[in-house]
Scaffold this motif. Structure first.
Motif, PDB file in Angstrom:
ATOM      1  N   CYS A   1     -20.632   6.913  10.305  1.00 36.00           N
ATOM      2  CA  CYS A   1     -20.546   9.102  11.490  1.00 36.00           C
ATOM      3  C   CYS A   1     -22.005   8.530  10.931  1.00 36.00           C
ATOM      4  O   CYS A   1     -22.394   7.569  10.980  1.00 36.00           O
TER       5      CYS A   1
ATOM      6  N   CYS B   1     -18.381   9.299   4.690  1.00 33.63           N
ATOM      7  CA  CYS B   1     -18.650   8.427   3.995  1.00 33.63           C
ATOM      8  C   CYS B   1     -18.520   8.304   2.867  1.00 33.63           C
ATOM      9  O   CYS B   1     -18.543   8.136   1.695  1.00 33.63           O
TER      10      CYS B   1
ATOM     11  N   CYS C   1     -24.410   9.722   9.354  1.00 34.40           N
ATOM     12  CA  CYS C   1     -25.409   9.667   8.473  1.00 34.40           C
ATOM     13  C   CYS C   1     -26.638   8.894   8.516  1.00 34.40           C
ATOM     14  O   CYS C   1     -26.338   7.688   8.475  1.00 34.40           O
TER      15      CYS C   1
ATOM     16  N   CYS D   1     -21.748  12.719   3.937  1.00 36.79           N
ATOM     17  CA  CYS D   1     -20.851  13.295   4.395  1.00 36.79           C
ATOM     18  C   CYS D   1     -19.246  13.208   4.669  1.00 36.79           C
ATOM     19  O   CYS D   1     -18.789  12.386   3.703  1.00 36.79           O
TER      20      CYS D   1
HETATM   21 ZN    ZN Z   1     -21.971  10.026   6.317  1.00 32.82          ZN
END
Ligand code: ZN
Ligand code: ADP
Ligand code: MG
Length: 476
Positions: free
Chosen positions: A24, A42, A26, A39
């Motif tokens: 992701c 994760c 992040c 998010c």
């Molecule tokens: Zn994430």
């Protein structure tokens, strides 16, 4: 007692230095408030879909090439299923069947200093788990998913090591390769490199392996050495008293100097691995490999060789300077600006190492500017700064990144070039120290020190002690 041989294989986890997580976008930045970098992906929300971060793949391949592995051209990710609160999906995305790298080897030194190879069984990519914070005060455990989804590679060695020295040399070798690649800072203390030690013993001369145990998460080279020594003895005691070693995971307590059983060894089937249906296969092209190969840095061994012939500085200096790529870069850039290699090296080995140790920092954290360091060297060469003041300036450069000339000027550290003022101070000091003058004439060379001290004090430290010495002797 029979003679035993220790057999060791390592599983090393390395946190990769990507800006974002493996599946992701992040941030991977360390130190944020709990759960700020999260998010749906994760935190394992239903329906969220992972997408592989290309940089993770590139780093993994780079490490594989540096360790002489074969790179898998068509790889996959698998789900490793287990339940634990730091693992929100109830599975970890890892690689079992087709890891990205296989069949590698790295060269290390054994206890006698002879070269040997340690085989790399495989390197695979996987995601890290979150972190549980146990709060005894509130009798609660809180979970922080900032680390969930941070990319890891796991480097699995063959059981080729035979002593703690070989293990440390192997880890040091990996650390240098990976750090030079910029793929991770590999700090054991901070957990960006973690080693699990698999160890068994067997009678000397035997060609079958004994039953092994695994010790998890050892976070310093000393803890690793102690754990190896302790576990070797524990297993030998069991065998000598007619017992059998149980295959299990143990935790080494470095404070108590002993290990205890955590759980019996789990097998791959305990994890019910299966290919992750959410991720597409990883296709690695020849071009991609060529590009990664072309970006390879000069690694430590090659660099050491070159420094020997190019800079003519002692091996001891070279060892220290190249122990972090960042330090080697700093050294080379400073020398490129015209500074004398040995003088630059002295600053790095002496004051830099001292300050790093004092602050508990790593050589990778040095923030010195090459321009400032070169300037400091030239200021000392031109005798604008004496040793004591140069060290003061250096400390400020090290801590605050100040410019040496500005800082020295602002703090009145520059050696006064006015010979009139200096001569006057010398003459006044001689007049003020009749006893020292008498002793000096009576053959006590050291008595001159008192006069030098007086002059330095009068000049507020802004004098060159060599010059002061010379002027005093001239007058005596
Ligand atoms: Zn994430
Ligand atoms: P598992 O899949 O059960 O974790 P692996 O075969 O992948 O087991 O081995 C894990 C690690 O243990 C490897 O680093 C390997 O070199 C090491 N290892 C395997 N057998 C032994 C043994 N008998 N003694 C010491 N280390 C071993
Ligand atoms: Mg394993």
């Amino acid at each position: 007692m029979r003679e035993y041989e220790t057999v060791i294989g390592l599983e090393v986890h390395v946190e990769l230095a990507t800006k974002t997580k493996i599946f992701c976008s992040c941030s991977t930045a360390f130190g944020a408030a709990p759960n700020m970098h999260t998010c749906p992906v994760c935190t394992g929300m239903p329906g969220s879909l992972p997408v592989l971060n290309k940089q993770v793949l590139e780093y993994a391949i780079a490490v594989g090439l540096a360790t002489n592995c074969d790179i898998t051209r068509y790889g996959k990710f698998d789900r490793k299923n287990y339940f634990y609160p730091d693992n929100p999906q109830n599975y970890q995305i890892s690689q079992l069947y087709l890891p990205i790298c296989r069949n590698g080897k790295v060269e290390i030194s054994d206890d006698e200093g002879n070269k040997k190879f340690v085989g790399i069984h495989e390197i695979h990519m996987e995601e890290d788990a979150g972190k549980l914070n146990h709060d005894d005060w509130d009798d609660a455990s809180l979970v922080d998913y900032n680390r969930s989804g941070v990319p890891l590679i796991e480097i699995v060695s063959e059981p080729d090591m035979r002593s703690a020295t070989e293990v440390i040399n192997y880890l040091e070798k990996l650390r240098m390769l990976i750090q030079y690649l910029g793929a991770s800072d590999c700090k054991l203390q901070e957990g960006s490199m973690r080693a699990d030690v698999n160890l068994s013993v067997r009678e000397k001369g035997s060609d079958t392996f004994g039953t092994r145990t695994e010790m998890k998460n050892l976070n310093s080279f000393t803890a690793i050495s102690h754990a190896i020594e302790g576990e070797r003895e524990r297993q030998i005691d069991i065998l000598e008293s007619g017992g059998q070693v149980v295959q299990e995971t143990r935790r080494w307590d470095d404070v108590k100097g002993e290990s205890y059983a955590m759980r019996s060894k789990e097998d791959a089937q305990d994890y019910r691995y299966f290919p992750d249906p959410d991720l597409v296969p990883v296709v690695v092209s020849e071009e991609m490999i060529d590009e990664i190969k072309a970006k390879e840095p000069e690694f430590r061994d090659a660099k050491m060789e070159r420094y020997r012939s190019e800079f003519g500085i002692p091996d001891y200096d070279i060892e220290i300077i190249t122990s972090a790529k960042h330090m080697a870069d700093l050294f080379e850039e400073t020398v490129k600006l015209g500074a004398d290699p040995k003088k630059v090296s002295n600053w790095l080995m002496g004051e830099t190492m001292r300050l790093l140790k004092e602050k508990g920092q790593d050589a990778q954290d040095v923030k010195l500017s090459p321009v400032h360091l070169a300037k400091l060297v030239s200021m000392t060469e031109e005798r604008q700064l004496n040793n004591i003041n140069a060290k003061k300036v250096f400390e400020a450069m090290f801590e605050e990144g100040v410019s040496p000339l500005e800082y020295a000027t602002e703090h009145d550290l520059i050696t006064v070039q006015d010979t009139g003022a200096l001569t006057a101070a010398v003459e006044a000091a001689i007049a003020a120290c009749p006893k020292a003058v008498e002793d000096y004439h009576a053959g006590k060379e050291k008595a001159i020190g008192a006069i030098v001290g007086q002059v330095m004090k009068a000049m507020k430290g802004q004098a060159d002690p060599g010059e002061v010495n010379r002027l005093i002797k001239e007058r005596l």
